[in-house]
Design a protein around this motif. Structure first.
Motif, PDB file in Angstrom:
ATOM      1  N   GLU A  18      11.095  -5.330   3.111  1.00  0.00           N
ATOM      2  CA  GLU A  18      11.230  -3.871   3.071  1.00  0.00           C
ATOM      3  C   GLU A  18      11.981  -3.427   1.829  1.00  0.00           C
ATOM      4  OE1 GLU A  18      10.242  -5.218   7.009  1.00  0.00           O
ATOM      5  OE2 GLU A  18      11.879  -5.787   5.643  1.00  0.00           O
ATOM      6  N   GLU A  19      12.925  -4.226   1.396  1.00  0.00           N
ATOM      7  CA  GLU A  19      13.673  -3.903   0.183  1.00  0.00           C
ATOM      8  C   GLU A  19      12.869  -4.256  -1.063  1.00  0.00           C
ATOM      9  OE1 GLU A  19      18.166  -4.637  -1.677  1.00  0.00           O
ATOM     10  OE2 GLU A  19      17.579  -5.531   0.252  1.00  0.00           O
ATOM     11  N   VAL A  20      12.181  -5.380  -1.030  1.00  0.00           N
ATOM     12  CA  VAL A  20      11.386  -5.813  -2.180  1.00  0.00           C
ATOM     13  C   VAL A  20      10.340  -4.766  -2.544  1.00  0.00           C
ATOM     14  CG1 VAL A  20       9.683  -7.506  -2.969  1.00  0.00           C
ATOM     15  CG2 VAL A  20      11.744  -8.268  -1.772  1.00  0.00           C
ATOM     16  N   TYR A  21       9.702  -4.179  -1.536  1.00  0.00           N
ATOM     17  CA  TYR A  21       8.619  -3.238  -1.786  1.00  0.00           C
ATOM     18  C   TYR A  21       9.048  -1.776  -1.641  1.00  0.00           C
ATOM     19  CZ  TYR A  21       5.481  -7.165  -2.181  1.00  0.00           C
ATOM     20  OH  TYR A  21       4.859  -8.313  -2.613  1.00  0.00           O
ATOM     21  N   ASP A  22      10.334  -1.536  -1.639  1.00  0.00           N
ATOM     22  CA  ASP A  22      10.851  -0.168  -1.747  1.00  0.00           C
ATOM     23  C   ASP A  22      10.760   0.230  -3.211  1.00  0.00           C
ATOM     24  OD1 ASP A  22      12.327   2.160  -2.043  1.00  0.00           O
ATOM     25  OD2 ASP A  22      13.990   1.484  -0.780  1.00  0.00           O
ATOM     26  N   PRO A  23       9.970   1.242  -3.584  1.00  0.00           N
ATOM     27  CA  PRO A  23       9.770   1.580  -5.001  1.00  0.00           C
ATOM     28  C   PRO A  23      11.053   1.897  -5.744  1.00  0.00           C
ATOM     29  CG  PRO A  23       8.131   2.676  -3.642  1.00  0.00           C
ATOM     30  CD  PRO A  23       9.144   2.077  -2.703  1.00  0.00           C
ATOM     31  N   ARG A  24      12.117   2.259  -5.015  1.00  0.00           N
ATOM     32  CA  ARG A  24      13.374   2.646  -5.676  1.00  0.00           C
ATOM     33  C   ARG A  24      14.383   1.514  -5.754  1.00  0.00           C
ATOM     34  NH1 ARG A  24      14.627   6.957  -1.256  1.00  0.00           N
ATOM     35  NH2 ARG A  24      14.010   5.069  -0.130  1.00  0.00           N
ATOM     36  N   ALA A  25      14.145   0.410  -5.065  1.00  0.00           N
ATOM     37  CA  ALA A  25      15.161  -0.633  -4.919  1.00  0.00           C
ATOM     38  C   ALA A  25      15.253  -1.520  -6.152  1.00  0.00           C
ATOM     39  CB  ALA A  25      14.863  -1.480  -3.696  1.00  0.00           C
ATOM     40  N   VAL A  26      16.474  -1.688  -6.651  1.00  0.00           N
ATOM     41  CA  VAL A  26      16.773  -2.653  -7.704  1.00  0.00           C
ATOM     42  C   VAL A  26      17.327  -3.903  -7.039  1.00  0.00           C
ATOM     43  CG1 VAL A  26      18.123  -3.122  -9.772  1.00  0.00           C
ATOM     44  CG2 VAL A  26      17.268  -0.804  -9.329  1.00  0.00           C
ATOM     45  N   LEU A  27      16.749  -5.053  -7.331  1.00  0.00           N
ATOM     46  CA  LEU A  27      17.132  -6.297  -6.668  1.00  0.00           C
ATOM     47  C   LEU A  27      18.021  -7.105  -7.607  1.00  0.00           C
ATOM     48  CD1 LEU A  27      13.546  -7.163  -5.360  1.00  0.00           C
ATOM     49  CD2 LEU A  27      15.287  -5.720  -4.261  1.00  0.00           C
ATOM     50  N   ILE A  28      19.321  -7.104  -7.344  1.00  0.00           N
ATOM     51  CA  ILE A  28      20.273  -7.826  -8.188  1.00  0.00           C
ATOM     52  C   ILE A  28      20.167  -9.311  -7.878  1.00  0.00           C
ATOM     53  CG2 ILE A  28      22.675  -8.062  -8.897  1.00  0.00           C
ATOM     54  CD1 ILE A  28      21.419  -5.330  -9.503  1.00  0.00           C
ATOM     55  N   THR A  29      19.797 -10.102  -8.867  1.00  0.00           N
ATOM     56  CA  THR A  29      19.564 -11.533  -8.648  1.00  0.00           C
ATOM     57  C   THR A  29      20.643 -12.425  -9.259  1.00  0.00           C
ATOM     58  OG1 THR A  29      18.136 -11.548 -10.604  1.00  0.00           O
ATOM     59  CG2 THR A  29      17.071 -11.242  -8.463  1.00  0.00           C
ATOM     60  N   ARG A  30      21.495 -11.860 -10.094  1.00  0.00           N
ATOM     61  CA  ARG A  30      22.571 -12.666 -10.676  1.00  0.00           C
ATOM     62  C   ARG A  30      23.713 -11.757 -11.093  1.00  0.00           C
ATOM     63  NH1 ARG A  30      24.025 -17.607 -12.291  1.00  0.00           N
ATOM     64  NH2 ARG A  30      24.774 -18.058 -14.391  1.00  0.00           N
ATOM     65  N   ARG A  31      24.939 -12.219 -10.857  1.00  0.00           N
ATOM     66  CA  ARG A  31      26.124 -11.441 -11.200  1.00  0.00           C
ATOM     67  C   ARG A  31      27.092 -12.289 -12.015  1.00  0.00           C
ATOM     68  NH1 ARG A  31      26.607  -6.641  -8.412  1.00  0.00           N
ATOM     69  NH2 ARG A  31      25.225  -6.373  -6.610  1.00  0.00           N
ATOM     70  N   ALA A  32      27.884 -11.620 -12.827  1.00  0.00           N
ATOM     71  CA  ALA A  32      28.948 -12.284 -13.561  1.00  0.00           C
ATOM     72  C   ALA A  32      30.099 -12.582 -12.612  1.00  0.00           C
ATOM     73  CB  ALA A  32      29.414 -11.404 -14.711  1.00  0.00           C
ATOM     74  N   GLU A  33      31.067 -13.351 -13.090  1.00  0.00           N
ATOM     75  CA  GLU A  33      32.221 -13.701 -12.251  1.00  0.00           C
ATOM     76  C   GLU A  33      32.962 -12.476 -11.754  1.00  0.00           C
ATOM     77  OE1 GLU A  33      34.786 -16.459 -14.137  1.00  0.00           O
ATOM     78  OE2 GLU A  33      33.298 -18.065 -14.281  1.00  0.00           O
ATOM     79  N   GLY A  34      32.990 -11.418 -12.563  1.00  0.00           N
ATOM     80  CA  GLY A  34      33.675 -10.202 -12.157  1.00  0.00           C
ATOM     81  C   GLY A  34      32.889  -9.354 -11.190  1.00  0.00           C
ATOM     82  N   GLY A  35      31.642  -9.711 -10.911  1.00  0.00           N
ATOM     83  CA  GLY A  35      30.843  -8.973  -9.940  1.00  0.00           C
ATOM     84  C   GLY A  35      29.768  -8.098 -10.546  1.00  0.00           C
ATOM     85  N   GLY A  36      29.823  -7.855 -11.854  1.00  0.00           N
ATOM     86  CA  GLY A  36      28.821  -7.012 -12.487  1.00  0.00           C
ATOM     87  C   GLY A  36      27.466  -7.697 -12.562  1.00  0.00           C
ATOM     88  N   ALA A  37      26.410  -6.921 -12.403  1.00  0.00           N
ATOM     89  CA  ALA A  37      25.060  -7.472 -12.440  1.00  0.00           C
ATOM     90  C   ALA A  37      24.707  -7.919 -13.856  1.00  0.00           C
ATOM     91  CB  ALA A  37      24.058  -6.437 -11.955  1.00  0.00           C
ATOM     92  N   THR A  38      24.114  -9.108 -13.969  1.00  0.00           N
ATOM     93  CA  THR A  38      23.653  -9.617 -15.263  1.00  0.00           C
ATOM     94  C   THR A  38      22.150  -9.848 -15.286  1.00  0.00           C
ATOM     95  OG1 THR A  38      24.087 -11.919 -14.615  1.00  0.00           O
ATOM     96  CG2 THR A  38      25.867 -10.725 -15.744  1.00  0.00           C
ATOM     97  N   SER A  39      21.512  -9.835 -14.119  1.00  0.00           N
ATOM     98  CA  SER A  39      20.063  -9.967 -14.068  1.00  0.00           C
ATOM     99  C   SER A  39      19.567  -9.327 -12.784  1.00  0.00           C
ATOM    100  CB  SER A  39      19.638 -11.436 -14.120  1.00  0.00           C
ATOM    101  OG  SER A  39      18.224 -11.548 -14.189  1.00  0.00           O
ATOM    102  N   SER A  40      18.371  -8.742 -12.850  1.00  0.00           N
ATOM    103  CA  SER A  40      17.821  -8.081 -11.672  1.00  0.00           C
ATOM    104  C   SER A  40      16.304  -7.985 -11.795  1.00  0.00           C
ATOM    105  CB  SER A  40      18.410  -6.672 -11.519  1.00  0.00           C
ATOM    106  OG  SER A  40      17.935  -5.827 -12.561  1.00  0.00           O
ATOM    107  N   VAL A  41      15.675  -7.732 -10.667  1.00  0.00           N
ATOM    108  CA  VAL A  41      14.272  -7.319 -10.657  1.00  0.00           C
ATOM    109  C   VAL A  41      14.306  -5.800 -10.543  1.00  0.00           C
ATOM    110  CG1 VAL A  41      12.042  -7.477  -9.505  1.00  0.00           C
ATOM    111  CG2 VAL A  41      13.573  -9.455  -9.540  1.00  0.00           C
ATOM    112  N   GLU A  89       0.840  -1.208   0.000  1.00  0.00           N
ATOM    113  CA  GLU A  89       0.000   0.000   0.000  1.00  0.00           C
ATOM    114  C   GLU A  89       0.870   1.249   0.000  1.00  0.00           C
ATOM    115  OE1 GLU A  89      -3.358   1.849  -0.588  1.00  0.00           O
ATOM    116  OE2 GLU A  89      -3.335  -0.321  -0.221  1.00  0.00           O
ATOM    117  N   ALA A  90       1.915   1.239   0.812  1.00  0.00           N
ATOM    118  CA  ALA A  90       2.824   2.394   0.860  1.00  0.00           C
ATOM    119  C   ALA A  90       3.537   2.572  -0.475  1.00  0.00           C
ATOM    120  CB  ALA A  90       3.839   2.209   1.988  1.00  0.00           C
ATOM    121  N   ALA A  91       3.926   1.453  -1.098  1.00  0.00           N
ATOM    122  CA  ALA A  91       4.615   1.532  -2.388  1.00  0.00           C
ATOM    123  C   ALA A  91       3.702   2.098  -3.467  1.00  0.00           C
ATOM    124  CB  ALA A  91       5.122   0.148  -2.793  1.00  0.00           C
ATOM    125  N   VAL A  92       2.459   1.639  -3.514  1.00  0.00           N
ATOM    126  CA  VAL A  92       1.514   2.133  -4.516  1.00  0.00           C
ATOM    127  C   VAL A  92       1.270   3.626  -4.330  1.00  0.00           C
ATOM    128  CG1 VAL A  92      -0.907   2.036  -5.246  1.00  0.00           C
ATOM    129  CG2 VAL A  92       0.400  -0.079  -4.935  1.00  0.00           C
TER     130      VAL A  92
END
Length: 421
Positions: free
Chosen positions: A59-82, A23-26
């Motif tokens: 709290e992080e999932v429903y933070d409207p600004r939060a990007v959720l990094i779900t997979r990273r490359a070997e070097g640490g860079g994000a390759t997939s996210s919500v 509700e707060a996020a909406v």
């Protein structure tokens, strides 16, 4: 916890806590203008976002600004996210989805595909394609667990090729950062269909909504800045990166970059400075200026921090620059001593034409200030057959023409001469 483990470890959550956070996020999404329609709001309320990112706290999932990094490359860079909730809402609003539509999603972990499925309804069709089988496996699991498994087709493949087996599509929604418009996306789009994507133009990534219209792709307005993970496969970005010092480099899409080996020596020369006479507040957006700069011949971005330059850069690792093979000019933003919280754009240049280049760059800023500072930014025409001009930005597959004047919608072009494909 690894990505493969998280798919099997969805924690139990208090429904009342989820409801309050949602509700707060909406409310926040409505306040900032990312969420506007009742249809998209119903989709956001219907799809349990936490089920697609079980490894993150609510709290992080429903933070409207939060990007959720779900997979990273070997070097640490994000390759997939919500992506952040505001980005999902904004892109879905701009897609103008309706019941019964056929939609291709390029790149995805399941959550956005579920939102699309809610919007197109049982009569619609959603195909989500991603190059990483770990990402698609995760998406299939979460979609099945939330009841969307039969409504979203998940495919492993290079999204730059689209998915011809399911074409044509009413909408193509890209959720990875692109630097080009592959022909497959437009070829597989119906006339009047929309392509919504984060597109990097000159290194600046923004969300665009192109419409297939009269043989060209048009964007109605420039979108918000975004920070999506980069495409993989054939569409992976491959900019030229030329080193100036140990901490400063020029990143440019120019192919080939003119005389990159000369950059260190030129940058070491004395700097000529030209104040533009244009000030900006510390919290004021200058995103339209960034887009205005990308149309300059030889445009690129300088990496580096404040200590690497004579003055404060406009943005960290994103200093707009122009390099012609002999003279380097770039734009900084020093603080105005007698005005707290105010900064003045200042052009700096090195090389044999330093004075002329700095003056030209400062003049470019003044034109932006006079004509475009308070405007919405450009629309873009995109077509591989656009004629060369100083204003046309070339990419691997197409050409982009920025239309800054709202009266130049057709730019004097005969669209019948520019057929799709």
């Amino acid at each position: 916890m690894t990505t493969s483990e998280t798919a099997d470890t969805a924690p139990d959550h208090d429904p009342a806590v989820i409801e309050a956070l949602l509700e707060a996020a909406v409310t926040r999404l409505r306040t900032v203008g990312a969420l506007r329609s009742e249809e998209v709001e119903r989709a956001v309320r219907a799809v349990p976002r936490h089920a697609f990112a079980p490894e993150f706290p609510l709290e992080e999932v429903y933070d409207p600004r939060a990007v959720l990094i779900t997979r990273r490359a070997e070097g640490g860079g994000a390759t997939s996210s919500v992506s952040a909730m505001w980005v999902h809402a904004l892109m879905l609003e701009r897609a103008r989805l309706a019941p019964g539509m056929r939609v291709l999603e390029v790149g995805g972990g399941g959550y956005n595909a579920a939102l699309i499925a809610e919007l197109v309804g049982p009569a619609g069709s959603v195909t989500s394609i991603d190059i990483d089988p770990v990402v698609t496996g995760r998406a299939r699991t979460f979609l099945a667990d939330t009841g969307y498994g039969g409504r979203v087709g998940v495919v492993v493949g290079d999204g730059g090729h689209g998915h011809p087996e399911g074409a044509p599509y009413d909408r193509v929604i890209v959720t990875v950062a692109a630097t080009d418009l592959p022909p497959a996306w437009t070829d597989q789009l119906v006339e009047g269909g929309r392509l919504v994507l984060p597109l990097g133009v000159g290194g600046y990534q923004r969300i665009y909504a192109f419409t297939a219209s009269g043989g060209a792709l048009l964007v109605g307005e420039t979108g918000n800045h975004a920070g999506f993970v980069p495409m993989q496969g054939e569409g992976a970005p491959a900019p030229c990166r030329a080193r100036l010092t140990d901490t400063v480099a020029l990143v440019t899409g120019a192919t080939p970059a003119p005389a990159p080996e000369a950059l260190p020596g030129v940058f070491a020369l004395p700097v000529h400075q030209e104040p533009a006479g244009v000030r900006i507040g510390g919290t004021e957006s200058f995103s339209t200026l960034q887009m205005w700069m990308t149309g300059l011949p030889g445009f690129g971005l300088l990496t580096g921090n404040a200590e690497d330059f004579a003055h404060r850069p406009m943005a960290r690792d994103g200093t707009p620059a122009v390099w012609d093979g002999a003279t380097l000019a770039y734009l900084l933003c020093p603080e105005v001593p007698d005005a707290a919280g105010a900064y003045e754009f200042t052009a700096c240049a090195h090389g044999p034409r330093a004075e002329e280049a700095a003056a030209a760059l400062a003049g470019h800023v003044r034109v932006w200030d006079r004509d475009h500072r308070r405007g919405p930014g450009p629309r873009f025409l995109a077509h591989p057959g656009l004629p060369d001009s100083a204003r046309v930005i070339r990419t691997r597959h197409t050409r982009l023409l920025a239309l800054w004047d709202r009266t130049e919608a057709d730019h004097g072009l005969d669209w019948k001469a520019y057929p799709r494909g």
